[in-house]
Enzyme design. Sequence first.
Site, PDB file in Angstrom:
ATOM      1  CD  GLU A 257      -2.906  -1.145   0.417  1.00  0.00           C
ATOM      2  OE1 GLU A 257      -3.062  -0.162  -0.321  1.00  0.00           O
ATOM      3  OE2 GLU A 257      -3.617  -2.157   0.338  1.00  0.00           O
ATOM      4  CB  CYS A 296      -2.074   6.840   1.867  1.00  0.00           C
ATOM      5  SG  CYS A 296      -3.412   6.048   2.756  1.00  0.00           S
TER       6      CYS A 296
HETATM    7  P1  NAP Z   1       8.448   5.036   4.288  1.00  0.00           P
HETATM    8  O1  NAP Z   1       9.556   5.950   4.568  1.00  0.00           O
HETATM    9  O2  NAP Z   1       8.434   4.338   2.996  1.00  0.00           O
HETATM   10  O3  NAP Z   1       8.424   3.997   5.487  1.00  0.00           O
HETATM   11  C1  NAP Z   1       7.430   3.019   5.574  1.00  0.00           C
HETATM   12  C2  NAP Z   1       7.879   1.935   6.531  1.00  0.00           C
HETATM   13  O4  NAP Z   1       8.967   1.228   5.941  1.00  0.00           O
HETATM   14  C3  NAP Z   1       8.368   2.443   7.871  1.00  0.00           C
HETATM   15  O5  NAP Z   1       7.932   1.575   8.876  1.00  0.00           O
HETATM   16  C4  NAP Z   1       9.870   2.373   7.710  1.00  0.00           C
HETATM   17  O6  NAP Z   1      10.541   2.234   8.950  1.00  0.00           O
HETATM   18  C5  NAP Z   1       9.990   1.093   6.908  1.00  0.00           C
HETATM   19  N1  NAP Z   1      11.260   0.920   6.242  1.00  0.00           N
HETATM   20  C6  NAP Z   1      12.013   1.841   5.629  1.00  0.00           C
HETATM   21  N2  NAP Z   1      13.124   1.263   5.140  1.00  0.00           N
HETATM   22  C7  NAP Z   1      13.067  -0.039   5.471  1.00  0.00           C
HETATM   23  C8  NAP Z   1      13.924  -1.154   5.280  1.00  0.00           C
HETATM   24  N3  NAP Z   1      15.052  -1.043   4.619  1.00  0.00           N
HETATM   25  N4  NAP Z   1      13.552  -2.353   5.760  1.00  0.00           N
HETATM   26  C9  NAP Z   1      12.394  -2.500   6.429  1.00  0.00           C
HETATM   27  N5  NAP Z   1      11.556  -1.474   6.665  1.00  0.00           N
HETATM   28  C10 NAP Z   1      11.885  -0.258   6.177  1.00  0.00           C
HETATM   29  O7  NAP Z   1       7.048   5.760   4.418  1.00  0.00           O
HETATM   30  P2  NAP Z   1       6.567   6.717   5.591  1.00  0.00           P
HETATM   31  O8  NAP Z   1       7.332   7.978   5.454  1.00  0.00           O
HETATM   32  O9  NAP Z   1       6.503   6.057   6.893  1.00  0.00           O
HETATM   33  O10 NAP Z   1       5.063   6.958   5.179  1.00  0.00           O
HETATM   34  C11 NAP Z   1       4.674   7.916   4.251  1.00  0.00           C
HETATM   35  C12 NAP Z   1       4.309   7.292   2.938  1.00  0.00           C
HETATM   36  O11 NAP Z   1       3.406   6.234   3.148  1.00  0.00           O
HETATM   37  C13 NAP Z   1       3.597   8.245   2.014  1.00  0.00           C
HETATM   38  O12 NAP Z   1       4.177   8.157   0.756  1.00  0.00           O
HETATM   39  C14 NAP Z   1       2.166   7.733   1.985  1.00  0.00           C
HETATM   40  O13 NAP Z   1       1.461   7.992   0.795  1.00  0.00           O
HETATM   41  C15 NAP Z   1       2.331   6.296   2.230  1.00  0.00           C
HETATM   42  N6  NAP Z   1       1.144   5.730   2.868  1.00  0.00           N
HETATM   43  C16 NAP Z   1       0.392   4.867   2.150  1.00  0.00           C
HETATM   44  C17 NAP Z   1      -0.739   4.330   2.734  1.00  0.00           C
HETATM   45  C18 NAP Z   1      -1.610   3.365   1.989  1.00  0.00           C
HETATM   46  O14 NAP Z   1      -2.473   2.752   2.612  1.00  0.00           O
HETATM   47  N7  NAP Z   1      -1.443   3.194   0.702  1.00  0.00           N
HETATM   48  C19 NAP Z   1      -1.092   4.648   4.040  1.00  0.00           C
HETATM   49  C20 NAP Z   1      -0.289   5.539   4.745  1.00  0.00           C
HETATM   50  C21 NAP Z   1       0.837   6.071   4.129  1.00  0.00           C
HETATM   51  P3  NAP Z   1      11.347   3.458   9.612  1.00  0.00           P
HETATM   52  O15 NAP Z   1      10.345   4.477   9.942  1.00  0.00           O
HETATM   53  O16 NAP Z   1      11.959   2.846  10.800  1.00  0.00           O
HETATM   54  O17 NAP Z   1      12.321   3.912   8.583  1.00  0.00           O
END
Ligand code: NAP
Length: 679
Positions: A257, A296
Amino acid sequence: MTALMLESFAAGRWVGPGSQARTIASAVTGDAVAMAGSDLDYQAMLDHARTVGGPNLRAMTFHDRARMLKALATWLGERKAKLYELSLHAGCTKADSWIDIDGGIGTVFVFASKGRREMPDGHVYVDGAVEQLSRNGTFIGQHIATPLQGAAVHINAFNFPVWGMLEKLAPALLAGVPAIVKPATATSYVAEACFRMMIESGILPDGAVQFIAGGTGDLLDRLTPQDVVSFTGSAATALMLRSNPHILRHSIRFIAEQDSLNASILGPDATPGTPEFDLFVKEVVKEMTAKAGQKCTAIRRIIAPKPVEADLIDAIRAKLSKTVIGDPALEGVRMGPLASQAQVRDVLEKVARIGTEAECVHGDPAAFDVEGADAEKGAFVPPMLFRCADPAGASAVHETEAFGPVSTVMAYDTLDDAVALANRGGGSLVMSLITHDPAVARQVAIGAGAWHGRIYVNDRDSMGESTGHGSPLPHMTHGGPGRAGGGEEMGGVRGVMHYMQRTAVQGGPDMLTAITGMFVPGSRTVETDTHPFRRYFEDLAIGDTLRTSSRTVTMEDIEHFAHFTGDTFYAHMDEEAAKANPFFPGRVAHGYLLLSFAAGLFVDPAPGPVLANVGLEGLSFQKPVSAGDSIRVALTVKRKTKRTDTYGEVRWHVVLTNQDDETVATYELHTMNAYRDVT
Ligand code: NAP
């Protein structure tokens, strides 16, 4: 406040911050709120899930697990005040926290209820109807689903620390699959507090859930095809994780997602002065400012008819100017800060990119008021509205997700142009359409459906009860194609299926009855001495059958029934007209007359364990019955489901046959039957 030392919960014990711990700052003040990052034995966590959590959960039925979810949601609901308090540090107003916390708890309640209403009180989920694979019915097919025997790894985004965790946990646990939850670090202190409540409740069996405060190390490299990764976050992280060669090599399920350039279209009919125009402005402003645009599903592209573009921009700007930005703890503040300074940098960088194709018509990040907080220390930005003059020729406005209060207005000439612009998002979680014209709704849904996971249509008639463009609902699927990740979550039982394996089972009826725990026509039946209506719930077995005596239907019966009920349809009353109809040989008995006679044949009238007839399903009339024909009934126990402390539901397979043993009608009858032993 002193910084919270966040703990992971691994293999049944709490583990404090370790060498990789990092500080998490308050979004409002910039002060340290928590430290997170544990050194964990990921293999031990997976082993614990697979050998303790999985077997514990799979020993329970779907209904046991649904009851467990209900108890969990109730427990969390009673303790949510603490989560609201912590959420302030993440920059959430009360309304923002409500979406996250009450939204998350509400989602668990919905899964609890759907689990009991739509899934069996057993271990095998039956998917669809029996497939007839042979002429005589001795070899048939049935799709079933059983829980995966591994672990669900849930990687969540920072914006919804509670909802994001619970919307994934509820379907996984209902399926019977243990989960390892990894929240985004930025808001992991809210997720940890909620998770801790779950453990303290003692409601979940050992090994059902584990928690990682910090990174996942080499966890993903240790997964097997029985595990599932469900990821929510940015497209960039999703791409990196899902292209892990180990995940690809072993075909490990990966649900993504990710971000989405959601659009909202204002219908051509919704001109200024209509309720739809005002509704559109309200929804756009709400989506821009709720959670400071960190949703999102937020509206990133505002697609409006060219003639009303200027009026629309004025109306949105007027509302945005009244949005009070500041400390979310203060009464009157409508929009808090972003989750972190890193988010501010990210949003401003994306805004600059959008600015190459669109002019900013509202909001200056260098000059805006902040109530009750230090604008420099907190992660504040103002709502920013852009206008793109050439949306068909632009690309950045369709591709750049500024994850904050940022949206771009773009005008269209024809409705087809509007649909084409919405589809330029490359696959979105949701699009909305505000129109009072059903023809517009149809054209847009057909044109944009393939590019969107959800289409939200609203107008003056539905706005009073509508749930909002941005709210994914547990009953409905959430996810979208392409850019949005290609994943799907929730949607009731559909979401549970992501944690189960669908298996096509082929074999004889007896085999399928044994496997599914549900009577499959053609399998062995047992006729007992006592009438089934005289037997309590516990004493009825799947396959127990009553075969009745027969009753001849007369023309007097048909006449009597017709005049008594008022149903004097020509097929029952007029020999010539009935004969002219391709379905009937002449006057025939009413289908409802046959049902009534069937009840008369099979009921045992005296008060007893059968409490009520609560409905029937799948009624089909297969052969007409004429005066002189006789019918008899076979009533077989098909499925039993405990419902309350005193009674359960019995589903009966009912077959009416005629004097030549031809099937006249079939249906499934539902009754409520008392337990012999009331506990
Ligand atoms: P993100 O930076 O991609 O991080 C998402 C998750 O991935 C976090 O828990 C992060 O942990 C983890 N992660 C990052 N690198 C990783 C790795 N190498 N191995 C394992 N896990 C890893 O996204 P975000 O900034 O938290 O969220 C914002 C984004 O999410 C926006 O683009 C938004 O559109 C999207 N979003 C989508 C939805 C949906 O339902 N489609 C819902 C909410 C948000 P850390 O925080 O520890 O780095």
